[in-house]
Design an enzyme around this catalytic site. Sequence first.
Site, PDB file in Angstrom:
ATOM      1  N   GLY A  41       0.964  -1.206  -0.036  1.00 41.65           N
ATOM      2  CA  GLY A  41       0.038   0.027  -0.007  1.00 41.65           C
ATOM      3  C   GLY A  41       0.968   1.265  -0.071  1.00 41.65           C
ATOM      4  O   GLY A  41       1.881   1.087   0.599  1.00 41.65           O
ATOM      5  N   LEU A  44      -1.670   7.249   2.564  1.00 44.67           N
ATOM      6  CA  LEU A  44      -0.886   7.823   3.500  1.00 44.67           C
ATOM      7  C   LEU A  44      -0.154   6.730   4.676  1.00 44.67           C
ATOM      8  O   LEU A  44       1.032   7.034   4.833  1.00 44.67           O
ATOM      9  CB  LEU A  44      -1.812   8.675   4.250  1.00 44.67           C
ATOM     10  CG  LEU A  44      -2.443   9.865   3.850  1.00 44.67           C
ATOM     11  CD1 LEU A  44      -3.456  10.823   4.615  1.00 44.67           C
ATOM     12  CD2 LEU A  44      -1.412  10.651   2.946  1.00 44.67           C
ATOM     13  N   HIS A 267     -21.427   8.473   5.101  1.00 47.19           N
ATOM     14  CA  HIS A 267     -20.979   9.797   5.099  1.00 47.19           C
ATOM     15  C   HIS A 267     -22.318  10.572   4.691  1.00 47.19           C
ATOM     16  O   HIS A 267     -22.831  10.193   3.747  1.00 47.19           O
ATOM     17  CB  HIS A 267     -20.048  10.038   4.210  1.00 47.19           C
ATOM     18  CG  HIS A 267     -19.458  11.581   4.641  1.00 47.19           C
ATOM     19  ND1 HIS A 267     -20.023  12.654   4.096  1.00 47.19           N
ATOM     20  CD2 HIS A 267     -18.164  11.731   4.820  1.00 47.19           C
ATOM     21  CE1 HIS A 267     -19.166  13.639   4.462  1.00 47.19           C
ATOM     22  NE2 HIS A 267     -18.185  13.089   4.829  1.00 47.19           N
ATOM     23  N   ARG A 338     -20.967  12.120  12.035  1.00 46.31           N
ATOM     24  CA  ARG A 338     -21.525  11.712  10.669  1.00 46.31           C
ATOM     25  C   ARG A 338     -22.677  10.750  11.064  1.00 46.31           C
ATOM     26  O   ARG A 338     -23.582  10.714  10.110  1.00 46.31           O
ATOM     27  CB  ARG A 338     -20.477  11.011   9.997  1.00 46.31           C
ATOM     28  CG  ARG A 338     -19.294  11.830   9.551  1.00 46.31           C
ATOM     29  CD  ARG A 338     -18.215  11.428   8.810  1.00 46.31           C
ATOM     30  NE  ARG A 338     -17.474  12.498   8.328  1.00 46.31           N
ATOM     31  CZ  ARG A 338     -16.290  12.217   7.786  1.00 46.31           C
ATOM     32  NH1 ARG A 338     -15.652  10.885   7.751  1.00 46.31           N
ATOM     33  NH2 ARG A 338     -15.475  13.068   7.452  1.00 46.31           N
ATOM     34  N   GLU A 433      -6.346   2.756   7.266  1.00 47.69           N
ATOM     35  CA  GLU A 433      -7.542   2.172   7.540  1.00 47.69           C
ATOM     36  C   GLU A 433      -7.996   0.744   7.264  1.00 47.69           C
ATOM     37  O   GLU A 433      -8.962   0.234   7.961  1.00 47.69           O
ATOM     38  CB  GLU A 433      -8.401   2.766   6.272  1.00 47.69           C
ATOM     39  CG  GLU A 433      -9.907   2.869   6.350  1.00 47.69           C
ATOM     40  CD  GLU A 433     -10.742   3.326   5.176  1.00 47.69           C
ATOM     41  OE1 GLU A 433     -10.203   4.353   4.441  1.00 47.69           O
ATOM     42  OE2 GLU A 433     -11.848   2.991   5.113  1.00 47.69           O
ATOM     43  N   LEU A 449      -7.069  10.767   7.916  1.00 48.75           N
ATOM     44  CA  LEU A 449      -5.752  11.204   7.420  1.00 48.75           C
ATOM     45  C   LEU A 449      -4.653  11.410   8.571  1.00 48.75           C
ATOM     46  O   LEU A 449      -3.530  10.883   8.523  1.00 48.75           O
ATOM     47  CB  LEU A 449      -5.747  12.745   6.635  1.00 48.75           C
ATOM     48  CG  LEU A 449      -6.892  12.467   5.636  1.00 48.75           C
ATOM     49  CD1 LEU A 449      -6.790  13.895   4.831  1.00 48.75           C
ATOM     50  CD2 LEU A 449      -6.437  11.702   4.508  1.00 48.75           C
TER      51      LEU A 449
HETATM   52  C1  FAD Z   1     -13.894  10.906  -0.869  1.00 53.54           C
HETATM   53  C2  FAD Z   1     -13.127  10.558   0.495  1.00 53.54           C
HETATM   54  C3  FAD Z   1     -12.979  11.715   1.295  1.00 53.54           C
HETATM   55  C4  FAD Z   1     -12.240  11.658   2.468  1.00 53.54           C
HETATM   56  N1  FAD Z   1     -11.985  12.786   3.107  1.00 53.54           N
HETATM   57  C5  FAD Z   1     -11.197  12.609   4.103  1.00 53.54           C
HETATM   58  C6  FAD Z   1     -10.986  14.061   4.745  1.00 53.54           C
HETATM   59  O1  FAD Z   1     -11.071  14.855   4.323  1.00 53.54           O
HETATM   60  N2  FAD Z   1     -10.226  13.728   6.136  1.00 53.54           N
HETATM   61  C7  FAD Z   1      -9.687  12.545   6.660  1.00 53.54           C
HETATM   62  O2  FAD Z   1      -9.440  12.468   7.618  1.00 53.54           O
HETATM   63  N3  FAD Z   1     -10.181  11.287   5.884  1.00 53.54           N
HETATM   64  C8  FAD Z   1     -10.990  11.476   4.688  1.00 53.54           C
HETATM   65  N4  FAD Z   1     -11.206  10.185   4.018  1.00 53.54           N
HETATM   66  C9  FAD Z   1     -10.643   8.959   4.532  1.00 53.54           C
HETATM   67  C10 FAD Z   1      -9.219   8.821   4.043  1.00 53.54           C
HETATM   68  O3  FAD Z   1      -8.999   9.274   2.879  1.00 53.54           O
HETATM   69  C11 FAD Z   1      -8.997   7.260   4.128  1.00 53.54           C
HETATM   70  O4  FAD Z   1      -9.486   6.645   5.296  1.00 53.54           O
HETATM   71  C12 FAD Z   1      -7.308   7.044   4.045  1.00 53.54           C
HETATM   72  O5  FAD Z   1      -6.593   7.800   3.019  1.00 53.54           O
HETATM   73  C13 FAD Z   1      -6.834   5.788   3.911  1.00 53.54           C
HETATM   74  O6  FAD Z   1      -5.389   5.714   3.981  1.00 53.54           O
HETATM   75  P1  FAD Z   1      -4.921   4.281   3.809  1.00 53.54           P
HETATM   76  O7  FAD Z   1      -3.344   4.668   3.696  1.00 53.54           O
HETATM   77  O8  FAD Z   1      -5.258   3.543   5.023  1.00 53.54           O
HETATM   78  O9  FAD Z   1      -5.372   3.718   2.424  1.00 53.54           O
HETATM   79  P2  FAD Z   1      -5.365   4.046   0.968  1.00 53.54           P
HETATM   80  O10 FAD Z   1      -4.805   5.378   0.559  1.00 53.54           O
HETATM   81  O11 FAD Z   1      -6.698   3.426   0.525  1.00 53.54           O
HETATM   82  O12 FAD Z   1      -4.292   3.129   0.284  1.00 53.54           O
HETATM   83  C14 FAD Z   1      -4.522   1.738  -0.157  1.00 53.54           C
HETATM   84  C15 FAD Z   1      -3.060   1.345  -0.858  1.00 53.54           C
HETATM   85  O13 FAD Z   1      -3.001   0.040  -0.715  1.00 53.54           O
HETATM   86  C16 FAD Z   1      -2.863  -0.576  -2.064  1.00 53.54           C
HETATM   87  N5  FAD Z   1      -3.552  -1.761  -2.265  1.00 53.54           N
HETATM   88  C17 FAD Z   1      -4.722  -2.228  -1.927  1.00 53.54           C
HETATM   89  N6  FAD Z   1      -4.812  -3.387  -2.100  1.00 53.54           N
HETATM   90  C18 FAD Z   1      -3.761  -3.925  -2.699  1.00 53.54           C
HETATM   91  C19 FAD Z   1      -3.459  -5.206  -3.088  1.00 53.54           C
HETATM   92  N7  FAD Z   1      -4.072  -6.300  -3.157  1.00 53.54           N
HETATM   93  N8  FAD Z   1      -1.992  -5.251  -3.550  1.00 53.54           N
HETATM   94  C20 FAD Z   1      -1.037  -4.372  -3.438  1.00 53.54           C
HETATM   95  N9  FAD Z   1      -1.548  -3.072  -3.212  1.00 53.54           N
HETATM   96  C21 FAD Z   1      -2.879  -2.825  -2.741  1.00 53.54           C
HETATM   97  C22 FAD Z   1      -3.446   0.548  -3.104  1.00 53.54           C
HETATM   98  O14 FAD Z   1      -2.831   0.608  -4.206  1.00 53.54           O
HETATM   99  C23 FAD Z   1      -2.978   1.741  -2.179  1.00 53.54           C
HETATM  100  O15 FAD Z   1      -1.835   2.240  -2.359  1.00 53.54           O
HETATM  101  C24 FAD Z   1     -11.802  10.352   2.817  1.00 53.54           C
HETATM  102  C25 FAD Z   1     -12.245   9.194   2.092  1.00 53.54           C
HETATM  103  C26 FAD Z   1     -12.877   9.397   0.838  1.00 53.54           C
HETATM  104  C27 FAD Z   1     -13.472   8.073   0.019  1.00 53.54           C
END
Ligand code: FAD
Lengths: 648, 252
Positions: A41, A44, A267, A338, A433, A449
């Site tokens: 992944g 962030l 949401h 929410r 997440e 975030l």
């Molecule tokens: C539209 C929207 C708006 C949002 N706004 C906010 C906000 O304003 N403030 C806030 O705090 N939160 C917000 N959120 C929530 C927040 O964006 C997410 O919870 C957070 O970015 C998740 O980050 P992460 O690093 O855990 O995963 P993600 O950013 O989902 O990254 C997942 C990574 O894993 C990789 N991956 C997945 N499956 C596989 C696999 N099988 N093999 C290899 N790689 C894989 C993907 O390629 C990606 O690189 C929002 C969410 C959405 C949908």
Amino acid sequence: MATLNSKIPEGTLAEKWTNFKAHQNLVNPANKRKLEVIVVGTGLAGAAAAASLGELGFKVKNFCIQDSPRRAHSIAAQGGINAAKNYPNDGDSIYRLFYDTIKGGDYRAREANVYRLAEVSNNIIDQCVAQGVPFAREYGGLLDNRSFGGALVSRTFYARGQTGQQLLLGAYSALSKEIAKGSVQMFVRREMLDLVIVDGRARGIITRNTVTGEIERFAAHAVVIATGGYGNVFFLSTNAMNSNGSVVWQCYKRGAYFGNPCMVQIHPTCIPVHGDYQSKLTLMSESLRNDGRIWVPKKKEDAEKIQKGTLKSTEIAEEDRDYYLERRYPAFGNLVPRDVASRAAKERCDAGHGVGSTGLAVYLDFKDAINRLGKHVIEARYGNLFQMYEKIVDENPYETPMMIYPAIHYTMGGIWVDYELQTTIPGLYAAGEANFSDHGANRLGASALMQGLADGYFVIPYTVQHYLADQINVPFIKTDLPEFEQVEKEVREKLERLLKNNGSKTVDTFHKKLGLLMWDHVGMARNKEGLQKAVEEIRALRAEFWKDVKVPGTMHGVNVELEKATRVADFLELGELMALDALNREESCGGHFRDEFQTEEGEAIRNDKDFMFVSAWEYKGPDKEPVQHKEPLNYEYIEVKTRNYKEA
Amino acid sequence: MNLTLKIWRQAGPDEKGKFVNYPISDISPDCSFLEMMDILNEQLIAKGEEPVAFDHDCREGICGMCSMYINGRPHGPDSAITTCQLHMRKFKDRDTITIEPWRAKPFPVIKDLIVDRSSFDEIIQAGGFISVNTLGTLPDANAIPIPKQNADLAMDAASCIGCGACVAACKNASAMLFVSAKISQLALLPQGKAEAKKRVQKMVAKMDELGFGNCTNTYACEAECPKEIKVTNIARMNREFFVAKVCVPKME
Ligand SMILES: Cc1cc2nc3c(=O)[nH]c(=O)nc-3n(C[C@H](O)[C@H](O)[C@H](O)COP(=O)(O)OP(=O)(O)OC[C@H]3O[C@@H](n4cnc5c(N)ncnc54)[C@H](O)[C@@H]3O)c2cc1C
Ligand code: SF4
Ligand code: FES
């Protein structure tokens, strides 16, 4: 069987993290080069973890599905990121951010983790500014803040409506620096398809190269999962199209416990569904609730006329508008959390007051804010969101109110982790997440975030190092071990089975059916009967999938349908566990609302006596019932109360 | 709406591609362009034909993954949007729509409409960052006030989504708009100053090495950029480059 030990360090709440760091094991620089870490992944959590581990000197392999790490789903976050800086001097503190997060999560999150999150939140902002993240500033040149749901202070930092983009590009730049240095090796367009365990420890992964179709093996001393949430089990959600639940599901099936699978966030402010060809839902940032007022027509007749298109929103007189959030929750008004806002919208629409052609929408109105502040101020704050709305709906929100409706957005549930973010499989960590850790039954806006970056920059680098300290004598893990052989064989068999199935229905047909089932029975309002039905119907749909799905093409080269098929196959199992968990939790708390447990006014009834625990599910085999373990939650520093957003 | 889609089909990087026509009917004008492509693919699969491969992810104009060259324009006929934000209401009933991949030497086709843009990542790796120790102690975020005007300009430049439309639009396949956006963002902020000279030289050298062309001031990039990145960034980059060359004669 693994035991649930949350490994919370000694000391008072404020001392725990400092104590952990003071006593943790370290690895000397020469040894770091001999230790490998896989990070799956590049959101962030993943990008921050990979960059930081690389900078510490470990050999890191980082993976993502997209063609570039910069495109992870985190890029889409709009509204902002919380931190306890107290720059506006409105009474914020680490304790208050901690308190708000626990309360917002309806007392279903672990105190020690949440406190650490609040504690490192300030470092995140310092770090991002140093990286060149262009946060919004005031005229004096200092950082600007806005407020978000569930808080009485302004603690949200933002970069226009593109905060996730800017934070992710910051993490991506740190990652790029490490890639250039050679400490991180980047593998794009790779999909992880299974986890490899050797002698009880996570030691590697199996991936498919989505360009060549090759099945590949990668080994390391530890594996960090940061693959995001599983909201796409509902088919329609605000998540990106490639977001999936497959990696958390693979880890679960290999022995990691699954924490609170039923905890899903809906949401309140998304663009309503408009047709059956629709592929995803678009979020309108919660920050809009700072200046927008939510209402529906007071009179049902007016709502009906609007639905038929014979009356316009702007023709409804002020006294005929029901600002139902301001009416029901005077202290927080439009800024209630929410889950509360979502249910209130559903309640009004179910009662026949909804607007739009389907009656499944409410208004978010900027008229008063525009009159008070001027159009230019609103444009500066939300310009790109307004533009996005207009491109999709073909209406100008400066002139007519936006229409919004709740949609699936975020999953609080995820892989169970202890304080160190380690799962029940030694050497397997989960961040962002993908883990269940900090948000309890409901996440506050702008806190995902914060959690992603906290986990990636400030927790994983310490705790993974702590684990690796006793691995320094373990040589590089080889991928020709029988364990790798076996898991690869299972992966190939699954893919071949899908390709040979030659049924009559496309993958999306099944995904859409599952999505509807989940939305109807495991969505905003749940009850025993519906959940039992969901379990049965998901099982039937899964059987039908394996009988009748059609996946064209071969293993070789690009095969998007095959990628989708493996994900939907997993969703068809994950959905059942979510329903089971929801059935089991006989209370209403946060995003989990059971019809049977509500007051006459429709407020949630939480049951702390019987349900103040994290449910952690253990996989027992394909046709066996999973086993539920309970991690009790003890609140030593917070008085547990009924959430009340009517008064401050 | 009833339409004819004229789509570029190419089985793999080394295969020869060709246009294939697909009729499609009953498309709602409220449907997005990619949803229309989904419908086509569902129909192709039902008929036992191979679906059209295309890149996409967020479907809300921010990840930069979608990349279709529609009727001779990157991201199609609407302005300031990405392919995924384009809606069918921008077309007329019975239109023929030509859909191609980005065409530029540094973006080789992988399959159908999917191209390889890893060269953009390589340019960023050459210097598109500020070297911060991610675990060290840093000054308080408010220690250095930044004039709002500069912060806003930096934000404008930072909005680039790395989609590559600028390269696809340019007859020279120049990446100047993309590269200058990152250089501008970091040059406008005090934090980015220390490495500014090295950064611009390394990124420009990388861009040249990867085979991106020169800028001949036609500004097609600005016209097609979904995030309205301004060509003034290119001017700023050229200035930075000049200063770096003059003040640091040799790059280490
Ligand atoms: C539209 C929207 C708006 C949002 N706004 C906010 C906000 O304003 N403030 C806030 O705090 N939160 C917000 N959120 C929530 C927040 O964006 C997410 O919870 C957070 O970015 C998740 O980050 P992460 O690093 O855990 O995963 P993600 O950013 O989902 O990254 C997942 C990574 O894993 C990789 N991956 C997945 N499956 C596989 C696999 N099988 N093999 C290899 N790689 C894989 C993907 O390629 C990606 O690189 C929002 C969410 C959405 C949908
Ligand atoms: S400058 Fe514009 S067109 Fe070029 S990559 Fe960035 S966003 Fe895309
Ligand atoms: S799919 Fe993300 S910008 Fe189009």
